[in-house]
Design a protein around this motif. Structure first.
Motif, PDB file in Angstrom:
ATOM      1  N   GLY A  75       0.827  -1.203   0.000  1.00  0.00           N
ATOM      2  CA  GLY A  75       0.000   0.000   0.000  1.00  0.00           C
ATOM      3  C   GLY A  75       0.856   1.245   0.000  1.00  0.00           C
ATOM      4  O   GLY A  75       2.041   1.201   0.355  1.00  0.00           O
TER       5      GLY A  75
ATOM      6  N   ALA B 136       0.479   5.271   1.217  1.00  0.00           N
ATOM      7  CA  ALA B 136      -0.359   6.287   1.866  1.00  0.00           C
ATOM      8  C   ALA B 136      -0.060   7.665   1.295  1.00  0.00           C
ATOM      9  O   ALA B 136       1.112   8.046   1.148  1.00  0.00           O
ATOM     10  CB  ALA B 136      -0.108   6.282   3.371  1.00  0.00           C
TER      11      ALA B 136
ATOM     12  N   SER C 196      -5.867  10.400  -2.527  1.00  0.00           N
ATOM     13  CA  SER C 196      -5.772   9.089  -3.198  1.00  0.00           C
ATOM     14  C   SER C 196      -6.414   9.108  -4.577  1.00  0.00           C
ATOM     15  O   SER C 196      -6.321   8.128  -5.312  1.00  0.00           O
ATOM     16  CB  SER C 196      -6.388   7.993  -2.333  1.00  0.00           C
TER      17      SER C 196
ATOM     18  N   THR D 251      -3.934   4.785  -0.540  1.00  0.00           N
ATOM     19  CA  THR D 251      -4.858   4.887   0.588  1.00  0.00           C
ATOM     20  C   THR D 251      -4.586   6.175   1.359  1.00  0.00           C
ATOM     21  O   THR D 251      -3.462   6.695   1.331  1.00  0.00           O
ATOM     22  CB  THR D 251      -4.704   3.674   1.541  1.00  0.00           C
TER      23      THR D 251
ATOM     24  N   ASP E 133      -5.516   6.027   4.553  1.00  0.00           N
ATOM     25  CA  ASP E 133      -5.512   5.467   5.907  1.00  0.00           C
ATOM     26  C   ASP E 133      -4.125   4.884   6.229  1.00  0.00           C
ATOM     27  O   ASP E 133      -3.910   3.666   6.169  1.00  0.00           O
ATOM     28  CB  ASP E 133      -6.604   4.386   6.003  1.00  0.00           C
TER      29      ASP E 133
END
Ligand SMILES: NC(=O)c1ccc[n+]([C@@H]2O[C@H](COP(=O)([O-])OP(=O)(O)OC[C@H]3O[C@@H](n4cnc5c(N)ncnc54)[C@H](OP(=O)(O)O)[C@@H]3O)[C@@H](O)[C@H]2O)c1
Length: 316
Positions: free
Chosen positions: A38, A40, A44, A57, A59
């Motif tokens: 992922g 960050a 996004s 992401t 999050d």
């Protein structure tokens, strides 16, 4: 081996692309693949060239919770510090390029890393592509370093170079550097020597194993220089450079960042534009010079990726 990337700007996007391009190479090197799980970011929905949108992401906290190696290339103090601490406490290895964070909070973060028996690496934080921390930490571990001295901020060096080589007036050189994007929107960090001071602190800690903070750096930036200063230096065949240095002093270390008038034969005098140089003196090795790209996405990614491989080797 699950890798989480925090940030996908100049450095992060280069790291993401290389993790993909060199996937096989890293799998061979490590005996198992590095999987980017992922990335960050703040936004996004913004497209990121060469990065699978499904990986993006906002999050960051949950991303950190599912990685073996967390790579922080967001910059700034918060939320970078909290996310790194979360990663270390959760048993992940951490790699960062964040010089200000390491200079301000490195000792506390190392204590957390030690407590949780994980690593915290930040080769890219000092001189980007130039592997100076590895040399100080590993190659010279059996020697005694007596001095570290360098030109470690490419933006100010670009300005000083423009004045010395092209005869551009100082104020105009600062303006041009800003226009070309070599200086931050708020140029204080470069011009007042704050960026160089953070790097000098990290160099001093790594070279001499001492506790030293930003407040102890004897720091003078380049904003007080005048065209007369440059003219006097040129008359003597010398140049002005913003020099960061660290050397042992008593039980501690003396760390400074200040403009110095250097004779042409000084190895620091010839370094141009965004190139960085450091000269290390050690009792047995003598003088060592390391020079190369002090910024740039792919160049900085080289050091980040080296730390990722190092971190991945520690993952059991
Ligand atoms: N650039 C260089 O040449 C260089 C050299 C050596 C070291 N470094 C260090 O490397 C780090 C990254 O620099 P950079 O030039 O790549 O910065 P950058 O281009 O500004 O990229 C920062 C990235 O972090 C993301 N980000 C920022 N704050 C965030 C938050 N609160 N939550 C989630 N994502 C966040 C941004 O997301 P969005 O894209 O959505 O805004 C962006 O993708 C810094 O610590 C810098 O000092 C940079």
């Amino acid at each position: 081996m699950r890798v989480a990337l925090l940030g996908c700007g100049t450095v992060g996007s280069a790291v993401a692309r290389r993790l993909q391009d060199r996937g096989e190479r890293y799998a061979d090197l490590l005996g198992r693949p590095l999987e980017l799980v992922g990335v960050a970011v703040r936004d996004s929905s913004a497209p990121r060239e060469g990065v699978d949108p499904a990986l993006l992401t906002t999050d960051a906290e949950s991303l950190v919770g599912r990685a073996d190696v967390v790579v922080e290339v967001m910059g700034g103090i918060e939320p970078a510090r909290s996310l790194i601490e979360q990663a270390l406490r959760g048993g992940a290895q951490v790699v960062t390029a964040n010089k200000q964070l390491v200079a301000q909070q490195g000792e506390e973060l190392h204590a957390v890393a030690d407590q949780h028996e994980v690593g915290l690496d930040y080769e890219a934080a000092v001189m980007a592509a130039v592997p100076v921390l590895a040399v100080l930490r590993d190659s010279l571990a059996g020697d005694e370093v007596t001095s570290v001295r360098g030109v470690v901020n490419g933006s100010t060096n670009y300005v000083l170079d423009l004045v010395a080589r092209e005869g551009v007036p100082f104020a105009e050189a600062v303006r041009q550097a800003g226009e070309l994007g070599y200086l931050e929107a708020d140029p204080t960090e470069d011009l007042e020597g704050l960026d160089a001071a953070a790097k000098a602190v990290i160099l001093a800690r790594t070279a001499f194993g001492v506790r030293v903070g930003l407040g102890e750096v004897d720091r003078i930036g380049i904003t007080g220089l005048t065209d007369d200063d440059f003219a006097h230096a040129a008359q003597r065949g010398s140049v002005i450079k913003l020099v960061a240095s660290a050397r042992p002093a008593g039980d501690g270390v003396s760390v400074s960042v200040r403009p110095e008038v250097l004779p042409a034969h000084d190895p620091l005098a010839a370094v141009q534009g965004g190139t960085n140089i450091v000269v290390i003196e050690a009792v047995s090795a003598g003088e060592l010079r390391l020079q190369g790209a002090g910024a740039g996405g792919d160049e900085t990614a080289s050091a980040v990726l080296g730390d990722i491989v190092r971190a991945a080797r520690r993952v059991r």
